[in-house]
Write an enzyme that holds these catalytic residues in place. Structure first.
Site, PDB file in Angstrom:
ATOM      1  N   ASP A 102      -8.935  -7.788 -16.546  1.00 28.91           N
ATOM      2  CA  ASP A 102      -9.847  -8.295 -17.567  1.00 28.91           C
ATOM      3  C   ASP A 102     -11.254  -8.510 -17.018  1.00 28.91           C
ATOM      4  O   ASP A 102     -12.239  -8.462 -17.768  1.00 28.91           O
ATOM      5  CB  ASP A 102      -9.306  -9.591 -18.173  1.00 28.91           C
ATOM      6  N   ARG A 147      -8.830  -5.017  -3.761  1.00 26.70           N
ATOM      7  CA  ARG A 147      -7.555  -5.286  -3.097  1.00 26.70           C
ATOM      8  C   ARG A 147      -7.242  -6.777  -3.253  1.00 26.70           C
ATOM      9  O   ARG A 147      -7.891  -7.624  -2.646  1.00 26.70           O
ATOM     10  CB  ARG A 147      -7.604  -4.929  -1.610  1.00 26.70           C
ATOM     11  N   GLU A 192       2.116   0.078   5.107  1.00 26.72           N
ATOM     12  CA  GLU A 192       1.670  -0.465   6.395  1.00 26.72           C
ATOM     13  C   GLU A 192       2.806  -1.111   7.179  1.00 26.72           C
ATOM     14  O   GLU A 192       2.596  -2.086   7.913  1.00 26.72           O
ATOM     15  CB  GLU A 192       0.524  -1.451   6.183  1.00 26.72           C
ATOM     16  N   ASP A 232      -1.865  -2.818  10.527  1.00 23.46           N
ATOM     17  CA  ASP A 232      -0.592  -3.488  10.270  1.00 23.46           C
ATOM     18  C   ASP A 232       0.589  -2.600  10.637  1.00 23.46           C
ATOM     19  O   ASP A 232       1.608  -3.084  11.121  1.00 23.46           O
ATOM     20  CB  ASP A 232      -0.506  -3.917   8.803  1.00 23.46           C
ATOM     21  N   HIS A 280      -8.074 -10.280   2.823  1.00 20.16           N
ATOM     22  CA  HIS A 280      -8.654 -10.924   4.005  1.00 20.16           C
ATOM     23  C   HIS A 280     -10.079 -11.354   3.669  1.00 20.16           C
ATOM     24  O   HIS A 280     -10.765 -10.704   2.885  1.00 20.16           O
ATOM     25  CB  HIS A 280      -8.655  -9.976   5.196  1.00 20.16           C
TER      26      HIS A 280
END
Length: 267
Positions: free
Chosen positions: A87, A73, A152, A178, A48
């Site tokens: 990386d 995330r 979730e 969620d 988000h």
């Protein structure tokens, strides 16, 4: 010389509670500011908000050398995306919307070099190996990667025991907002049935010896989650902290009371 030690993973293994904050503004400058606030970890949110690969990389760079640990995330747990983030130097991942053990096993393989996984050998081009200055990076990197999967949905709860049994999954993170929406309580993560589902999930996760994580922007709820056994938890976001401070400053000067709507908030 080995891959950098992952203090977050080490702390979870020892059973040390880890307190965190969401970083969702997509700003390396904001991440740097938050990095000096004493949290054990900061979550750079690519699911988000505006963070894309270059912005995530900039935020990882801003937190490099700080005592707070960066967790990333991504929008989804795609192997090609994880390859780039690895990386860039990310060592700990929170992967959203995991609903099956098959997904979890694929994620474990995505963040590990062969023969344990499918990670491409190219870290010498990036920050992960200090641009090829860490000679033993390839042989030591796997052990320092920490994988957290996010549960979730009702499907995720149904498969929780199978997911928690997957070797290489270090922790399970319950996403209250969620989960609440999927259970029919959109915008009501504190609803009694949602809280009971979280409590049950924590018990089951602990039974498998995995770390239990969660997030809330309500401090009273945070204390309840800690009492439930949360091993790592975020207690706010840079966004809600900024809004609260800016709005609060104005209201304080004008003497405007805080309404019930302004106090709350779901995540």
């Amino acid at each position: 010389m080995s891959a950098p030690r992952n203090p977050f993973k080490a702390a979870l293994r020892k059973g040390d509670f880890q307190l965190g904050l969401w970083v969702a503004l997509g700003s390396a400058y904001a991440a740097e500011i938050a990095g000096g606030s004493g949290y054990d970890w900061l979550l750079i949110d690519g699911e988000h908000g505006p963070s894309d690969m270059p912005l995530i990389g900039a935020q990882l760079g801003a937190l490099r050398g700080r005592s707070t640990h960066a967790i990333v995330r991504p929008p989804m747990g795609e192997a090609w995306l994880l390859k780039q983030l690895l990386d860039l130097g990310a060592q700990t991942f929170l992967i959203p919307m995991v609903e099956t053990a098959e997904q979890a096993r694929a994620l474990v393989r995505a963040v590990r070099y062969p023969p344990a996984g499918i990670r491409g050998v190219g870290a010498g081009l990036g920050r992960a190996s200090d641009f090829n200055r860490v000679p033993d990076y390839l042989t030591t990197a796997n052990e320092e990667i920490c994988l957290i999967v996010q549960i979730e949905s009702r499907a995720g709860l149904a498969a929780l025991d199978e997911i928690a049994s997957v070797e290489g999954v270090d922790g399970l993170f319950i996403g209250p907002s969620d989960l609440a929406a999927d259970m029919g309580y959109l915008g009501q993560p504190s609803a009694a049935p949602v809280q009971e589902a979280i409590r049950d999930a924590f018990v089951r996760i602990h039974r498998h010896g995995k770390a239990r994580g969660i997030m809330t922007v309500a401090l009273d709820q945070a204390h309840e989650y800690r009492a439930m056994g949360a091993d790592f938890m975020a207690i706010g976001t840079d966004v809600n902290c900024l809004v609260s401070a800016i709005d609060g400053l104005r209201r304080s000067f004008l003497g405007v009371p805080v309404s019930g709507e302004q106090k709350g908030g779901a995540y």
